[in-house]
Design an enzyme around this catalytic site. Sequence first.
Site, mmCIF file in Angstrom:
data_model
loop_
_atom_site.group_PDB
_atom_site.id
_atom_site.type_symbol
_atom_site.label_atom_id
_atom_site.label_comp_id
_atom_site.label_asym_id
_atom_site.label_seq_id
_atom_site.Cartn_x
_atom_site.Cartn_y
_atom_site.Cartn_z
ATOM 1 N N ASP A 62 0.858 -1.192 0.000
ATOM 2 C CA ASP A 62 0.000 0.000 0.000
ATOM 3 C C ASP A 62 0.892 1.239 0.000
ATOM 4 O OD1 ASP A 62 0.984 0.062 2.625
ATOM 5 O OD2 ASP A 62 -0.784 -0.974 3.375
ATOM 6 N N ASP B 257 10.205 3.752 12.990
ATOM 7 C CA ASP B 257 10.943 2.684 13.667
ATOM 8 C C ASP B 257 12.322 2.404 13.069
ATOM 9 O OD1 ASP B 257 9.619 1.605 11.464
ATOM 10 O OD2 ASP B 257 8.580 0.031 12.570
ATOM 11 N N ASP C 257 1.693 4.994 1.612
ATOM 12 C CA ASP C 257 1.462 5.963 2.680
ATOM 13 C C ASP C 257 2.040 7.305 2.248
ATOM 14 O OD1 ASP C 257 0.308 4.086 4.483
ATOM 15 O OD2 ASP C 257 2.316 3.324 4.899
HETATM 16 P P1 ATP Z 1 4.205 -2.998 5.228
HETATM 17 O O1 ATP Z 1 3.023 -2.085 5.004
HETATM 18 O O2 ATP Z 1 4.864 -3.464 4.002
HETATM 19 O O3 ATP Z 1 3.924 -4.075 6.172
HETATM 20 P P2 ATP Z 1 5.311 -0.617 6.371
HETATM 21 O O4 ATP Z 1 6.721 -0.221 6.654
HETATM 22 O O5 ATP Z 1 4.544 0.228 5.411
HETATM 23 O O6 ATP Z 1 5.331 -2.133 5.938
HETATM 24 P P3 ATP Z 1 3.237 0.040 8.214
HETATM 25 O O7 ATP Z 1 2.805 -0.688 9.433
HETATM 26 O O8 ATP Z 1 2.311 0.182 7.068
HETATM 27 O O9 ATP Z 1 4.584 -0.665 7.746
HETATM 28 O O10 ATP Z 1 3.714 1.480 8.698
HETATM 29 C C1 ATP Z 1 4.056 2.516 7.826
HETATM 30 C C2 ATP Z 1 5.231 3.308 8.400
HETATM 31 O O11 ATP Z 1 4.865 3.900 9.658
HETATM 32 C C3 ATP Z 1 6.462 2.468 8.690
HETATM 33 O O12 ATP Z 1 7.288 2.304 7.566
HETATM 34 C C4 ATP Z 1 7.134 3.290 9.781
HETATM 35 O O13 ATP Z 1 7.845 4.360 9.238
HETATM 36 C C5 ATP Z 1 5.951 3.825 10.569
HETATM 37 N N1 ATP Z 1 5.565 2.938 11.683
HETATM 38 C C6 ATP Z 1 4.593 2.016 11.682
HETATM 39 N N2 ATP Z 1 4.494 1.388 12.852
HETATM 40 C C7 ATP Z 1 5.433 1.929 13.646
HETATM 41 C C8 ATP Z 1 5.834 1.714 14.997
HETATM 42 N N3 ATP Z 1 5.246 0.786 15.755
HETATM 43 N N4 ATP Z 1 6.831 2.472 15.476
HETATM 44 C C9 ATP Z 1 7.421 3.418 14.702
HETATM 45 N N5 ATP Z 1 7.091 3.659 13.455
HETATM 46 C C10 ATP Z 1 6.112 2.931 12.901
HETATM 47 MG MG MG Z 2 2.473 0.061 4.841
#
Ligand code: ATP
Ligand code: MG
Length: 411
Positions: free
Chosen positions: A29, A108, A31
Amino acid sequence: MYKLKKEGFDAYLVGGCVRDLLLGREPKDFDVVTNADPDQIKRIFRNCRLIGRRFRLAHVHFGKEVIEVATFRSEGAEQSEQQMLNNEGRLLRDNVYGTIDQDVWRRDFTVNALYYNIKDFSVVDYVGGMADHNTATLRLIGDPETRFREDPVRMIRAVRFAVKLGFNIEPACEQAIHQLSGLLDSIPPARLYDEVLKLFMSGNALQTFEMLRHYGLFKVLFPATENSLAIEYDGFPKLFLIKALQNSDNRIAEGKTVTAYFLLAAFLWEPVQMLARDFQQQGLPDHSALQEAMNVAISRQVKVTAMPRHITTAMREVWSLQPKFHSRVGAKPARLFNQPRFRAAYDFLLLRTESGGVALELAQWWTAYQSADENEQRRMSEPGRNHKTRKSGFKRRNRRSGQNKSRASDS
Ligand code: ATP
Ligand code: MG
């Protein structure tokens, strides 16, 4: 993003999508972050809904797709959210929003903190995320212990990303996970359930399972399962869960669906059987022992990972149908076959067979039964056509006697 730009705002792609695009993978997705606040975002997009009470986000809908558009958060966003909560009723949001160079520090991992700027098609990198991306390293921004204490879920995110991306968790970060894995037990069960789904429904369940165990995280998520894995006989039960995980990964690779309840039923199958044996020893009849065991196993697990009712109901159905596969005479096979949950229960039986929990002959009989027409099915379940196998799947197996008898009666 172009629409935001046209209105004079900054807009960046951030997080997993930038990380994945740099790897040449299709992002799950997208963001977007911007310096427009939620109300401004809402004014720009008609197809927009604001969600979240504490920290408001915009969901911009394009047909079936939803793009999450967030406003930069300030460094103290978490704390001020807390303050806002205590501040009965009136939500003070002003100090929550910040700038990109504040937003970056609350992310993170460094590779999750890359911003793609549409103004000049550059990647903005405040934390060395590009260098870590190039060396396939997962590194927390800042001090690992502090960041894991802030949010222990980051420990399972580390495992999820390490497996998904094939990245290595940086040593200081690894060490902190070994030390702090227990902190996961403070996370609300509903959030852990969501994380468990992400961990195991993504096509790398087996590797994820192994890495979670390596870091001592699995035992926090599934204590009863971990406990049951310590007890092995004949390479069973450990093999069963591994088969289930492998099977689920294979299905995803083949583009087939996997269901959460099936996998969760596999996780808790051995604990259920152990409990059922205990209840039998206390004198409960087979059926009640199994029902009671299911109740106990589920009620213990939901304290860690809250499972929705429709999931636990389906898990119970899959488990409850297992002993019924042993009845192959009269009307019972047809009744079982017509159960809505038959197919899942049969798949579950196959896995049990593969890991030595059930006689192969029994699984083969059911395989044949399914492809037979009604007349043939009736013939298959005539008395004398096949032997009676033990009804309960959770007693100690006695494969040899079962198989010999079956050969005698089927020939
Ligand atoms: P995917 O969607 O492929 O699982 P993602 O990196 O996009 O991986 P998401 O959970 O969608 O993960 O979160 C989007 C972004 O928000 C992350 O890349 C990170 O920068 C931030 N983020 C999400 N959860 C946390 C957390 N628990 N602590 C710190 N930052 C976070
Ligand atoms: Mg994501």
